[in-house]
Design an enzyme around this catalytic site. Sequence first.
Site, PDB file in Angstrom:
ATOM      1  N   ASP A 129      31.754  30.458  76.636  1.00 42.57           N
ATOM      2  CA  ASP A 129      30.857  29.469  76.043  1.00 42.57           C
ATOM      3  C   ASP A 129      31.261  28.081  76.540  1.00 42.57           C
ATOM      4  OD1 ASP A 129      28.894  28.244  74.675  1.00 42.57           O
ATOM      5  OD2 ASP A 129      29.489  28.936  72.689  1.00 42.57           O
TER       6      ASP A 129
ATOM      7  N   HIS B 228      41.380  22.579  67.862  1.00 37.41           N
ATOM      8  CA  HIS B 228      39.910  22.539  67.805  1.00 37.41           C
ATOM      9  C   HIS B 228      39.317  23.131  66.535  1.00 37.41           C
ATOM     10  CE1 HIS B 228      39.739  26.781  68.590  1.00 37.41           C
ATOM     11  NE2 HIS B 228      38.490  26.789  68.953  1.00 37.41           N
TER      12      HIS B 228
ATOM     13  N   LYS C  19      24.185  28.849  58.924  1.00 36.46           N
ATOM     14  CA  LYS C  19      24.851  29.703  59.905  1.00 36.46           C
ATOM     15  C   LYS C  19      23.806  30.491  60.681  1.00 36.46           C
ATOM     16  CE  LYS C  19      28.794  30.716  60.010  1.00 36.46           C
ATOM     17  NZ  LYS C  19      29.932  30.158  60.769  1.00 36.46           N
TER      18      LYS C  19
END
Lengths: 139, 474
Positions: free
Chosen positions: B93, B397, B473
């Site tokens: 990603d 992160h 979500k």
Amino acid sequence: MQKDYSILEHPSDLGIEAQGSSLIEAFQNAATALMSIILDLKTVTATECRHITVSAIDEEQLLVKWLSEILYVYDGQRFACSEFNIAELDRTHLEASVRGEMFLETKHRPKLDVKAVTYHQLSVKENDNKWIVRVFFDI
Amino acid sequence: MLKKLDNYRHLIPKSYKQGMRIDGMIYADDELIKQIEKDLTKEQVANVATLPGLVGRSLAMPDAHQGYGFCIGGVAAADVDEGIVSAGGVGFDINCGVRLLSTPFEVDGIRAKLEQLINQLFRDIPCGTGRKGLLEVTKSELDKVLINGAQWAITNNYGDDKDIARIEEYGKIPDADPSLVSRRAKDRGQHQLGTLGSGNHFLEIQVVDEIYEPEVASKFGLHHNQIVVLIHSGSRGLGHQVCTDYLDMMQNGMKKYGISVVDRQLACVPIKSVEGQNYLKAMAASANFAFANRQMITHWTREAFKRILGRGDLKIVYDVCHNIAKYENHDVDGSQKRLLVHRKGATRAFPKNHPALPDDLRDVGQPVLIPGSMGTCSYVLVGTDKAMKETFGSSCHGAGRAMSRTQAKKETSADQLLNEMKSKGIYVRGESRSGLTEEKPDAYKDVSRVVEVVHGAGIARKVAKMLPLAVMKG
């Protein structure tokens, strides 16, 4: 086609182990496992056929590229495959026809996005005339 | 063996594994290191240290967990002349990242409209598996997205020019070349532009609950009780396919350059090779797609706020990349070197006075955004000089997974989870019920502990803490 696979755990993602009495069967079962992670295969009617050809430097990469191709056909062409028929397979080359139908939001039930097929703990092995392939997916 | 250097640092010496060219270092306290040692993270940090041309140390942040090849939460910097670039070292990603928006609202003024607001956002922003974007661009328009990133989105009325300064790389990584992005990748990306995605991607409405450094917070445009919006998304199928394509190419290219790796997922080629340069140009294009994606989601968020609350003037606090390889200058053994810094599940954390920062952040430093798991808190930190000295200007992160997806689903049902969230006063809208349970809060490490480690080690400083009010979500 015999459905013979299991889901493997990974701290963040998922893997599969698929078996077969031949390498072809193990590869076909791996494809069924991948698509059954992505959507409910019971909602797919296999009405259309597509052809897939893949070449690689070895069996393991061939497995990654075969599954990556099925993922692309789903995510890029929005064609959901549910049946996999590999006509030819040697260490570095594969030719298959896959059956399924175009994805419809109203008909199909997607379960999980698979981002990609990885090389993590990838293996293709034969043991007592049984082929076992293992591969992890990035979720 | 791991060598504990202090309360936050664990060294993996070169002698740990045959072939290691540099030391490894894991940032963790006693509790987190126990969790990290449960999976293959340590081995993966050591494996990365075997790659040619890396400088300094192979690093893992306190939120690290096992990935593929590289661990998630890993940082590795390569000398541009002698080093390698690894597609797996950026991840599938590409430019998965987070963006924080500040709003003119305070929690008390909007609490009654929160449910309406999250429902509106859920209607307006495509999310979940198998969903198409609202805008299907042509291939030639997609090429413009890949070249111009967030700037393409702004030109097309998704935001305004002021947004650009608050995006890492100003929302556009240079040298992107769409001709090096395969048709397959474009097929996957074409109908996914402007979609949130699924899995751990989310949009969350939060309230600023605590301020640790008022002056810095004020420079970031943050204050106590303020409503903010945190967006987590990436380059969708386009980036995933680019990584797949170049991982394949690097598998085949390694032989040509006499490189062998201990794990095939670490496949890499010299930065200066044609293959390496092509990957970096395709990676930049994918990163730009992700910047455009987050910019479009920002636009629809503003529209939803305007519709429900009457004002849509939300400002970008910052937008950071989590999965990226960047050319940066760093001090190595006393001299400045041009490096390619791989961040795989790690955030850039540049200090004040860094030339990459916009003028209005130059005297404070870069905002570092740390999303927590669903229902827990999130943080805004600021980059430090120490991060420049120790971690190539990098920090953690997020919380980092601690439990597998299947385990998470076994332990909690979607109903249980939704009730738990409701009892905390958090609205949750999720496209997939099983997706929700996979992302349950205790499937992750304790984000506050992770943040305490980076703060304690000095590789970022705490500025503000936010609590969730409503979650969307995929």
